[in-house]
Design an enzyme around this catalytic site. Structure first.
Site, PDB file in Angstrom:
ATOM      1  N   LYS A  23      -2.853  -3.669  16.295  1.00  0.00           N
ATOM      2  CA  LYS A  23      -1.708  -3.706  15.374  1.00  0.00           C
ATOM      3  C   LYS A  23      -1.629  -2.426  14.551  1.00  0.00           C
ATOM      4  CE  LYS A  23      -4.094  -4.956  11.431  1.00  0.00           C
ATOM      5  NZ  LYS A  23      -4.258  -4.175  10.257  1.00  0.00           N
ATOM      6  N   ASP A  76      -0.289 -10.466  10.756  1.00  0.00           N
ATOM      7  CA  ASP A  76      -0.898  -9.218  10.303  1.00  0.00           C
ATOM      8  C   ASP A  76      -0.108  -8.019  10.817  1.00  0.00           C
ATOM      9  OD1 ASP A  76      -2.756  -7.681   8.943  1.00  0.00           O
ATOM     10  OD2 ASP A  76      -4.300  -7.859  10.466  1.00  0.00           O
ATOM     11  N   SER A  86       1.055   0.150   3.846  1.00  0.00           N
ATOM     12  CA  SER A  86       0.226   0.272   5.035  1.00  0.00           C
ATOM     13  C   SER A  86      -0.136   1.732   5.294  1.00  0.00           C
ATOM     14  CB  SER A  86       0.985  -0.281   6.250  1.00  0.00           C
ATOM     15  OG  SER A  86       0.391   0.139   7.454  1.00  0.00           O
ATOM     16  N   ARG A  87      -1.425   2.002   5.395  1.00  0.00           N
ATOM     17  CA  ARG A  87      -1.888   3.364   5.679  1.00  0.00           C
ATOM     18  C   ARG A  87      -1.374   3.853   7.022  1.00  0.00           C
ATOM     19  NH1 ARG A  87      -7.926   1.728   5.326  1.00  0.00           N
ATOM     20  NH2 ARG A  87      -6.926  -0.209   5.868  1.00  0.00           N
ATOM     21  N   ASN A  88      -1.411   2.972   8.016  1.00  0.00           N
ATOM     22  CA  ASN A  88      -0.981   3.342   9.356  1.00  0.00           C
ATOM     23  C   ASN A  88       0.520   3.597   9.410  1.00  0.00           C
ATOM     24  OD1 ASN A  88      -3.463   3.051  11.183  1.00  0.00           O
ATOM     25  ND2 ASN A  88      -3.524   1.230   9.910  1.00  0.00           N
ATOM     26  N   VAL A 111      -8.732   5.935   5.479  1.00  0.00           N
ATOM     27  CA  VAL A 111      -8.928   5.741   6.906  1.00  0.00           C
ATOM     28  C   VAL A 111      -7.634   5.223   7.519  1.00  0.00           C
ATOM     29  CG1 VAL A 111     -10.176   4.433   8.668  1.00  0.00           C
ATOM     30  CG2 VAL A 111     -11.399   5.319   6.677  1.00  0.00           C
TER      31      VAL A 111
END
Length: 126
Positions: A23, A76, A86-88, A111
């Site tokens: 995800k 999620d 969200s970091r991504n 990260v």
């Protein structure tokens, strides 16, 4: 004020781990889509089709299909792929705007699991 929380469990531990890893890649792609200027419909199509692919892969690997239609899977994924927190998603958005991936990760300053998961996802897909 009383606060009540409900805990959901799932015996498909490895299927849940696969959901969590993949995800993050989809969240990167969703962010890239937004960064490129595509709208919500494109992002929803991307998320939906990738969830189908994750589910097919998981079934092929012997995991439970239900894992992917519940909180560990689609729940999620929706959160990670659409949230401004969200970091991504944020990293993908920067990449979509033309920031090189290494620089985008530095700007997020945390990260970015999706970047790290790409090689494993490619290996699994083969």
């Amino acid at each position: 004020m009383n606060t009540c929380k409900r805990v959901y469990t799932n015996a498909d531990i490895r299927g849940g781990e696969l959901c969590r890893a993949l995800k993050n890649i989809i969240a990167l792609a969703a962010g890239i889509s937004t960064g490129l200027g595509y709208g919500d419909n494109a992002k929803v199509a991307l998320i939906t089709r990738r969830m189908t692919e994750i589910t097919r892969l998981s079934i092929e690997m012997g995991y439970m299909e239900q894992t992917f239609s519940r909180l560990a899977g689609i729940g999620d994924l929706i959160d990670t792929a659409t949230s401004i927190h969200s970091r991504n998603n944020r990293c993908g958005h920067l990449i979509g705007q033309g920031v090189p991936p290494d620089e985008a990760v530095k700007q997020v300053d945390m990260v970015v699991g999706g970047i790290n998961a790409i090689p494993a996802a490619l290996a699994l897909s083969e």
